[in-house]
Design a protein around this motif. Structure first.
Motif, PDB file in Angstrom:
ATOM      1  N   LEU A  87       7.553   4.516  -2.642  1.00  0.00           N
ATOM      2  CA  LEU A  87       6.193   4.677  -3.158  1.00  0.00           C
ATOM      3  C   LEU A  87       5.226   3.669  -2.554  1.00  0.00           C
ATOM      4  CD1 LEU A  87       7.051   5.256  -6.940  1.00  0.00           C
ATOM      5  CD2 LEU A  87       6.421   6.971  -5.218  1.00  0.00           C
ATOM      6  N   LEU A  88       5.744   2.524  -2.122  1.00  0.00           N
ATOM      7  CA  LEU A  88       4.910   1.490  -1.518  1.00  0.00           C
ATOM      8  C   LEU A  88       5.571   0.934  -0.268  1.00  0.00           C
ATOM      9  CD1 LEU A  88       3.654  -0.623  -4.582  1.00  0.00           C
ATOM     10  CD2 LEU A  88       2.399   1.142  -3.323  1.00  0.00           C
ATOM     11  N   GLU A  89       4.730   0.440   0.638  1.00  0.00           N
ATOM     12  CA  GLU A  89       5.187  -0.244   1.841  1.00  0.00           C
ATOM     13  C   GLU A  89       4.411  -1.551   1.958  1.00  0.00           C
ATOM     14  OE1 GLU A  89       4.397   2.495   4.976  1.00  0.00           O
ATOM     15  OE2 GLU A  89       5.797   4.029   4.234  1.00  0.00           O
ATOM     16  N   GLY A 105       0.834  -1.189   0.000  1.00  0.00           N
ATOM     17  CA  GLY A 105       0.000   0.000   0.000  1.00  0.00           C
ATOM     18  C   GLY A 105       0.870   1.241   0.000  1.00  0.00           C
ATOM     19  N   SER A 106       0.307   2.369  -0.380  1.00  0.00           N
ATOM     20  CA  SER A 106       1.077   3.612  -0.390  1.00  0.00           C
ATOM     21  C   SER A 106       1.158   4.190   1.024  1.00  0.00           C
ATOM     22  CB  SER A 106       0.413   4.625  -1.320  1.00  0.00           C
ATOM     23  OG  SER A 106      -0.828   5.048  -0.779  1.00  0.00           O
ATOM     24  N   PRO A 107       2.182   4.984   1.318  1.00  0.00           N
ATOM     25  CA  PRO A 107       2.255   5.632   2.634  1.00  0.00           C
ATOM     26  C   PRO A 107       1.007   6.457   2.929  1.00  0.00           C
ATOM     27  CG  PRO A 107       4.349   5.825   1.483  1.00  0.00           C
ATOM     28  CD  PRO A 107       3.382   5.254   0.496  1.00  0.00           C
ATOM     29  N   ASP A 108       0.462   7.098   1.892  1.00  0.00           N
ATOM     30  CA  ASP A 108      -0.756   7.890   2.077  1.00  0.00           C
ATOM     31  C   ASP A 108      -1.930   7.012   2.485  1.00  0.00           C
ATOM     32  OD1 ASP A 108      -2.511  10.340   1.652  1.00  0.00           O
ATOM     33  OD2 ASP A 108      -3.352   8.980   0.149  1.00  0.00           O
ATOM     34  N   ALA A 128      -2.574   1.783  -9.461  1.00  0.00           N
ATOM     35  CA  ALA A 128      -3.663   2.209  -8.581  1.00  0.00           C
ATOM     36  C   ALA A 128      -3.222   2.170  -7.125  1.00  0.00           C
ATOM     37  CB  ALA A 128      -4.880   1.307  -8.792  1.00  0.00           C
ATOM     38  N   CYS A 129      -2.417   1.173  -6.780  1.00  0.00           N
ATOM     39  CA  CYS A 129      -1.913   1.050  -5.413  1.00  0.00           C
ATOM     40  C   CYS A 129      -1.015   2.234  -5.068  1.00  0.00           C
ATOM     41  CB  CYS A 129      -1.170  -0.272  -5.266  1.00  0.00           C
ATOM     42  SG  CYS A 129      -0.596  -0.629  -3.594  1.00  0.00           S
ATOM     43  N   VAL A 130      -0.121   2.594  -5.973  1.00  0.00           N
ATOM     44  CA  VAL A 130       0.772   3.737  -5.753  1.00  0.00           C
ATOM     45  C   VAL A 130      -0.034   5.025  -5.594  1.00  0.00           C
ATOM     46  CG1 VAL A 130       2.525   5.195  -6.855  1.00  0.00           C
ATOM     47  CG2 VAL A 130       2.759   2.709  -6.910  1.00  0.00           C
ATOM     48  N   ALA A 131      -1.148   5.125  -6.324  1.00  0.00           N
ATOM     49  CA  ALA A 131      -1.987   6.320  -6.260  1.00  0.00           C
ATOM     50  C   ALA A 131      -2.849   6.374  -4.999  1.00  0.00           C
ATOM     51  CB  ALA A 131      -2.881   6.400  -7.489  1.00  0.00           C
ATOM     52  N   GLY A 132      -2.795   5.314  -4.169  1.00  0.00           N
ATOM     53  CA  GLY A 132      -3.543   5.314  -2.921  1.00  0.00           C
ATOM     54  C   GLY A 132      -4.957   4.814  -3.024  1.00  0.00           C
TER      55      GLY A 132
END
Length: 297
Positions: free
Chosen positions: A256-258, A169-172, A233-237
């Motif tokens: 960008l992802l965790e 998932g993204s940090p956001d 889409a995952c990077v975009a949150g």
């Protein structure tokens, strides 16, 4: 045996496979008119129409379906015989058609320029799709899949070592929704779903907990059919994604992802290139196998 017995059979099989005179002509390197004339001559000898033609489509008649059931295997056998003869020359040349999933696209893309430069007589055709296909019926020389998805009657050559799956998932996203601590927590999270084929079901995310296999049906606002769309889409949150760890390593390194739920993630056997079992492998395919395995391993 009649002298013209096999005339037009390969052309008919190509038209039947592609459902298009134009596409078949392009593949065979002739004009659509030549393809149409050849099929008409074959129908005249057969004594029945084999293809139903409309302004927008080409379909098999009942006689055409019966003929294709027998002719396709014969054409494949003749093609295999020609490849065996060509193999004796040992020159890698001709069109090499590979069917690959979107998860392998990022791994193979960096190899393409060097391979094309090293083998200028090979015309490499890559068809990216995630549905499971019959590479023989669809006219591919080989395919790439995760090891567990390959039929037992195929020859499989390892391209990548075993690795693990991961939830990313993204940090956001994690700042807004928090982090799941166990697989069942995903019921309260937004996820990007994956459907392998138009008529297939949604992929159920797989986990391991103390030797026990777990499947979770996730929900979210987006369903995709390629790994590329899922990760973007995952990077975009948009939501969490389920993917192979090796594929998203660059996105993790870039921040960008965790990932989460590491202790519950199962191992996957890695990617393999597979092809029908034959006594001899065509030089064009052997060239790609040697090139890809040397670099991906």
């Amino acid at each position: 045996m009649k002298r013209d017995l096999f005339d037009g059979v390969a052309v008919f099989v190509e038209v039947a496979r592609r459902r298009s005179f134009t596409a078949a002509a392009r593949e065979l390197g002739v004009t659509p008119a030549a393809v149409s004339w050849t099929v008409k001559q074959l129908e005249a000898r057969a004594g029945a129409p084999l293809l139903a033609r409309t302004t927008r489509d080409v379909a098999l008649t009942e006689a055409g379906r019966a003929f294709l059931d027998h002719a396709a295997s014969g054409a494949a056998a003749v093609n295999a015989g020609l490849e065996a003869v060509q193999a004796l020359g040992g020159r890698p040349a001709g069109r090499l058609r590979l069917n690959i999933p979107s998860v392998a696209q990022g791994l193979l893309e960096p190899l393409i320029p060097e391979f094309c430069a090293a083998h200028p007589e090979i015309e490499l055709e890559l068809h990216v799709e995630d549905r499971l296909v019959n590479i023989v019926e669809d006219g591919f020389d080989a395919g790439v899949r995760i090891g567990e998805m390959i039929a037992a009657d195929m020859v499989a050559v390892r391209l990548t070592p075993p690795s693990t799956f991961c939830i990313a998932g993204s940090p956001d996203y994690f700042a807004r929704h928090g982090r799941p601590e166990r697989p069942e927590d995903l019921k309260a999270h937004v996820c990007v779903n994956f459907r392998q084929s138009a008529r297939g079901g949604l992929y159920r995310w797989e986990f391991e907990d103390g030797g026990r296999d777990i499947e979770v049906a996730v929900t979210g606002p987006l369903i995709v059919n390629t790994n590329t769309l899922m990760l973007s889409a995952c990077v975009a949150g948009v939501g969490l994604a389920y993917s192979m760890t090796d594929l998203i390593a660059p996105l993790i390194e870039a921040g960008l992802l965790e990932t989460v739920l590491g202790p519950f993630m199962p191992e996957n056997p890695g990617l393999f290139l597979y092809f029908p079992s034959r006594d001899q492998v065509a030089p064009k395919l052997r060239a790609f196998i040697d090139f890809a395995t040397a670099r991906l391993r």
